[in-house]
Design a protein around this motif. Structure first.
Motif, mmCIF file in Angstrom:
data_model
loop_
_atom_site.group_PDB
_atom_site.id
_atom_site.type_symbol
_atom_site.label_atom_id
_atom_site.label_comp_id
_atom_site.label_asym_id
_atom_site.label_seq_id
_atom_site.Cartn_x
_atom_site.Cartn_y
_atom_site.Cartn_z
ATOM 1 N N GLY A 30 0.597 -1.323 -0.071
ATOM 2 C CA GLY A 30 0.044 -0.267 -0.327
ATOM 3 C C GLY A 30 1.311 1.396 0.104
ATOM 4 O O GLY A 30 2.334 1.441 0.089
ATOM 5 N N VAL A 31 0.173 1.996 -0.284
ATOM 6 C CA VAL A 31 0.740 3.911 -0.352
ATOM 7 C C VAL A 31 -0.048 4.772 0.685
ATOM 8 O O VAL A 31 -1.242 4.478 0.538
ATOM 9 C CB VAL A 31 0.410 3.875 -1.679
ATOM 10 N N GLY A 32 0.597 5.556 0.942
ATOM 11 C CA GLY A 32 -0.873 7.098 1.456
ATOM 12 C C GLY A 32 0.276 7.853 2.607
ATOM 13 O O GLY A 32 1.302 8.059 1.108
ATOM 14 N N ALA A 33 0.108 8.390 3.075
ATOM 15 C CA ALA A 33 0.381 9.954 3.650
ATOM 16 C C ALA A 33 0.358 9.318 5.020
ATOM 17 O O ALA A 33 -0.231 8.604 5.563
ATOM 18 C CB ALA A 33 -0.913 10.649 3.846
ATOM 19 N N GLN A 34 2.062 9.840 5.128
ATOM 20 C CA GLN A 34 1.933 10.281 7.773
ATOM 21 C C GLN A 34 2.336 11.243 8.121
ATOM 22 O O GLN A 34 2.894 11.471 7.336
ATOM 23 C CB GLN A 34 2.995 8.951 6.810
ATOM 24 N N ASN A 61 4.613 15.965 7.159
ATOM 25 C CA ASN A 61 3.277 14.513 6.044
ATOM 26 C C ASN A 61 4.628 14.568 4.898
ATOM 27 O O ASN A 61 5.278 15.449 4.341
ATOM 28 C CB ASN A 61 2.911 16.082 5.787
ATOM 29 N N ASP A 62 4.314 13.315 4.690
ATOM 30 C CA ASP A 62 4.742 12.911 3.699
ATOM 31 C C ASP A 62 4.444 11.572 2.309
ATOM 32 O O ASP A 62 3.739 10.514 3.825
ATOM 33 C CB ASP A 62 6.510 13.086 3.676
ATOM 34 N N ALA A 63 5.066 11.243 2.053
ATOM 35 C CA ALA A 63 4.599 9.225 2.217
ATOM 36 C C ALA A 63 4.597 8.908 2.833
ATOM 37 O O ALA A 63 6.277 8.749 3.211
ATOM 38 C CB ALA A 63 4.896 9.485 -0.089
ATOM 39 N N ASP A 184 4.296 10.813 18.323
ATOM 40 C CA ASP A 184 3.758 10.136 16.914
ATOM 41 C C ASP A 184 3.470 10.111 15.806
ATOM 42 O O ASP A 184 3.614 11.180 15.199
ATOM 43 C CB ASP A 184 2.031 10.685 17.844
ATOM 44 N N SER A 185 2.786 9.388 15.280
ATOM 45 C CA SER A 185 3.005 9.455 13.678
ATOM 46 C C SER A 185 1.434 8.979 13.236
ATOM 47 O O SER A 185 0.516 7.711 14.114
ATOM 48 C CB SER A 185 3.601 8.135 13.130
ATOM 49 N N GLN A 186 0.655 9.316 12.350
ATOM 50 C CA GLN A 186 -0.568 9.257 11.949
ATOM 51 C C GLN A 186 -1.038 8.648 10.343
ATOM 52 O O GLN A 186 0.118 9.855 9.705
ATOM 53 C CB GLN A 186 -1.332 10.032 11.969
ATOM 54 N N GLN A 187 -1.100 7.683 10.235
ATOM 55 C CA GLN A 187 -1.283 7.397 8.564
ATOM 56 C C GLN A 187 -2.732 6.874 8.344
ATOM 57 O O GLN A 187 -3.411 6.822 8.435
ATOM 58 C CB GLN A 187 -0.771 6.441 8.277
ATOM 59 N N VAL A 188 -2.843 7.415 6.745
ATOM 60 C CA VAL A 188 -4.164 7.222 6.135
ATOM 61 C C VAL A 188 -3.210 6.488 4.982
ATOM 62 O O VAL A 188 -2.538 7.143 4.744
ATOM 63 C CB VAL A 188 -5.069 8.352 5.219
#
Length: 196
Positions: A30-34, A61-63, A184-188
């Motif tokens: 998968g790919v997303g934003a973190q 914010n980055d991939a 912390d980190s948040q990913q979509v």
């Protein structure tokens, strides 16, 4: 035993018991934003700034890119491990995570599922400065999202993951001292899995 050690032990035990119970194995990517939350503080010895104390909080914010493999134990339970990579202006991260999800069918055919679960693992943080060292740290958190079963072998999902980070580092020189942390980190993310 601390809560971090207990969470990791439960996740590892679940993953190791999967071969005996697993109905369907899967692999995917998968790919997303973190978004990473960094904090910093320090005090400089500079007459121009009167030895002032400073404090910063910054979000980057980055991939994020991931590959994963795991097993569906039945229609409602799955376990998997994920390797992910993220790089922003302040640091590079590589994570190895163990996760469990509970799936709840949202339609009669179980093609659309809502999932919610827990994650624990190790994160390697490499700051983009020679003053701070790379470290492996424990991370934990959870995820939720929607999974759609395209056919018997393919599924896709969109998800959100929150990871509590544990990276802290500091430097001290004749000119002053400073501390740096990844809070912390948040990913979509969007992923596709192949089930076999």
């Amino acid at each position: 035993m601390s809560s971090k050690q207990l969470a990791l032990a439960v996740t590892v035990a679940s993953v190791l018991s999967a071969p005996a119970m697993a109905a369907d194995w899967f692999i995917g990517g998968g790919v997303g934003a973190q978004q990473n939350t960094y904090k910093g503080a320090g005090q400089g010895v500079d007459p121009e700034f009167n030895n002032d104390y400073f404090s910063i909080k910054e979000r980057e914010n980055d991939a994020v890119y991931e590959v994963r493999a795991g097993a569906y134990l039945n229609d409602n339970n799955r376990i998997y491990t994920t390797y992910s990579y993220n790089s922003d202006d302040l640091a590079k991260q590589q994570s190895l995570l163990l996760s469990y999800d509970y799936l709840l069918g949202l339609d009669a055919s179980n093609k659309l599922n809502w999932f919610v679960g827990a994650t624990a693992g190790v994160n390697h943080v490499s700051p983009d400065t020679s003053y701070l060292s790379s470290k492996d740290r424990f991370v934990w958190g959870g995820q939720t999202g929607l999974m759609y079963k395209i056919n018997d072998n393919l599924s896709s999902e969109i998800g959100y993951r929150y990871l509590k980070q544990d990276y802290d580092a500091g430097i001290s020189t004749d000119a002053g001292s400073a501390s740096f942390s990844l809070d912390d980190s948040q990913q979509v993310y969007l992923s596709v899995d192949y089930r076999f």
